[in-house]
Design an enzyme around this catalytic site. Structure first.
Site, short mmCIF file in Angstrom:
data_model
loop_
_atom_site.label_atom_id
_atom_site.label_comp_id
_atom_site.label_asym_id
_atom_site.label_seq_id
_atom_site.Cartn_x
_atom_site.Cartn_y
_atom_site.Cartn_z
N ASN A 9 46.99 35.48 69.79
CA ASN A 9 47.82 35.78 70.98
C ASN A 9 47.28 37.79 70.86
O ASN A 9 47.89 38.12 70.31
CB ASN A 9 49.28 36.01 71.92
CG ASN A 9 49.15 37.22 72.56
OD1 ASN A 9 48.20 37.73 73.63
ND2 ASN A 9 50.79 37.14 73.32
N LYS A 11 46.89 39.79 73.07
CA LYS A 11 47.45 40.66 74.05
C LYS A 11 46.39 41.82 74.15
O LYS A 11 45.69 41.18 74.68
CB LYS A 11 49.00 41.24 73.43
CG LYS A 11 49.74 41.00 72.89
CD LYS A 11 50.87 40.92 72.32
CE LYS A 11 52.25 40.31 71.73
NZ LYS A 11 53.32 40.35 71.42
N HIS A 95 55.19 34.10 78.45
CA HIS A 95 55.10 34.67 77.43
C HIS A 95 56.76 36.30 77.73
O HIS A 95 56.35 36.57 78.63
CB HIS A 95 53.90 35.73 76.99
CG HIS A 95 54.32 36.42 76.17
ND1 HIS A 95 54.86 38.23 76.09
CD2 HIS A 95 54.04 36.53 74.49
CE1 HIS A 95 54.90 38.09 73.91
NE2 HIS A 95 53.76 37.43 73.20
N GLU A 97 56.49 39.14 77.19
CA GLU A 97 56.16 40.59 77.65
C GLU A 97 55.48 40.07 79.64
O GLU A 97 55.95 41.15 80.40
CB GLU A 97 54.94 40.58 76.93
CG GLU A 97 55.33 41.22 75.85
CD GLU A 97 54.43 40.99 74.74
OE1 GLU A 97 53.09 41.52 74.97
OE2 GLU A 97 54.74 40.95 73.54
N GLU A 167 59.95 32.31 71.01
CA GLU A 167 59.37 33.18 70.20
C GLU A 167 60.72 34.31 70.37
O GLU A 167 60.69 35.00 71.57
CB GLU A 167 57.85 34.01 70.78
CG GLU A 167 56.27 32.98 70.10
CD GLU A 167 55.71 34.82 71.14
OE1 GLU A 167 54.96 34.47 69.82
OE2 GLU A 167 55.52 35.23 72.23
N GLY A 173 57.07 41.58 67.40
CA GLY A 173 56.36 42.97 66.96
C GLY A 173 57.24 44.10 66.47
O GLY A 173 56.91 45.31 66.62
N SER A 212 56.29 38.09 64.75
CA SER A 212 56.69 38.93 63.24
C SER A 212 55.77 37.50 62.60
O SER A 212 56.17 38.18 61.27
CB SER A 212 57.19 39.34 62.96
OG SER A 212 57.48 40.99 63.90
P1 13P Z 1 53.84 39.72 66.75
O1 13P Z 1 53.45 38.76 66.38
O2 13P Z 1 53.05 40.45 66.67
O3 13P Z 1 54.90 39.96 66.94
O4 13P Z 1 53.83 39.53 68.16
C1 13P Z 1 54.03 37.90 68.46
C2 13P Z 1 54.01 37.30 69.91
O5 13P Z 1 54.65 37.92 71.24
C3 13P Z 1 52.37 36.62 69.70
O6 13P Z 1 52.78 36.02 71.28
#
Ligand code: 13P
Length: 250
Positions: A9, A11, A95, A97, A167, A173, A212
């Site tokens: 992803n 983003k 997601h 976010e 997640e 992140g 992560s």
């Molecule tokens: P990270 O791998 O950067 O922690 O992000 C995970 C994520 O939100 C994937 O959709």
């Protein structure tokens, strides 16, 4: 046996030049057939680049969200039909976010999941608890609530062609990964929820872990019984890092 899926992803990252380099690098690094499926989720404007470079290869692609309405006066939005036009096979829904920054409710997510299925896209339903919810002992109830909203609308049949991604928000992140044991416990809880409705669909359902994931922790995570791959953010933006995750299990 289920095949591991490693999905990236991206983003809101990238540029035309970076996308080209990244996709060409991934293609060069995945020439050898392997037991691992790969998918990428670029920002909307780069879906056309994905279609051009990935069509006919083993890497699939999808979008990070969709609007559930087919068309109309919805400035700035993108429909499932438009994603199909760019060869998408998958789309992320819910997601964290999208839920937190853009206020998507469990019901909004369920509507998007249903619209994706209806269009023939395979939705990747993202679920997970915040740190506070985990500390309050609410992990299972939060995940249960998020999945139940989708089950209520699409039924267990909706998961015949869908993926779930667990997640934990506190691991996204942050560099802090859920331990394989912590992740497996939630994945087993999720699988069990589906088993109680249809054990065949539950058995075939891919449940990805996200938060992560990197080349050093992927093998231990994906070795767990109910962890069928990863949804990778930061580490999917660099060819070597993303391939390291794939190669950890290839
Ligand atoms: P990270 O791998 O950067 O922690 O992000 C995970 C994520 O939100 C994937 O959709």
């Amino acid at each position: 046996m289920r095949r591991i899926l490693v999905a990236g992803n991206w983003k809101m990252h990238g540029s035309r030049a970076m996308v080209k380099e990244l996709l060409n690098g991934l293609l060069a690094g995945t020439r050898n057939a392997s037991e691992v499926d790969m998918a990428v989720f670029p920002p909307f404007p780069y879906l056309s680049e994905a279609q051009t470079l990935l069509a006919g290869t083993s890497i699939t692609w999808g979008a990070q969200t969709l609007n559930p309405i087919a068309q109309g006066a919805h400035t700035g939005e993108v429909s499932a039909g438009m994603l199909l036009d760019f060869g998408c096979s998958h789309v992320l829904v819910g997601h964290s976010e999208r839920r937190t920054i853009y206020g998507e409710s469990d019901e909004d997510v369920a509507v998007r999941f249903e619209a994706a299925l209806a269009a023939g896209l395979e939705p990747v339903l993202c679920v997970g608890e915040t740190l506070q919810e985990r500390e309050n002992g609410e992990t299972e109830s939060v995940v249960d609530r998020q999945i139940s909203a989708v089950l209520k609308r699409s039924g267990i049949g909706g998961f015949e062609r869908a993926i779930v991604a667990y997640e934990p928000v506190w691991a996204i992140g942050t560099g802090e990964t859920a331990s394989p044991g912590q992740a497996q416990a939630v994945h087993a809880f999720i699988r069990h929820k589906f088993v109680s409705q249809d054990d065949i669909i539950a058995g075939q359902l891919r449940i990805l872990y996200g938060g992560s994931v990197n080349g050093s922790n992927a093998a231990d995570l994906f070795a767990r019984e109910d962890i069928d791959g990863g949804l990778v953010g930061g580490a999917s933006l660099k060819v070597e890092d993303f391939l390291a995750i794939r190669n950890a299990v290839a």
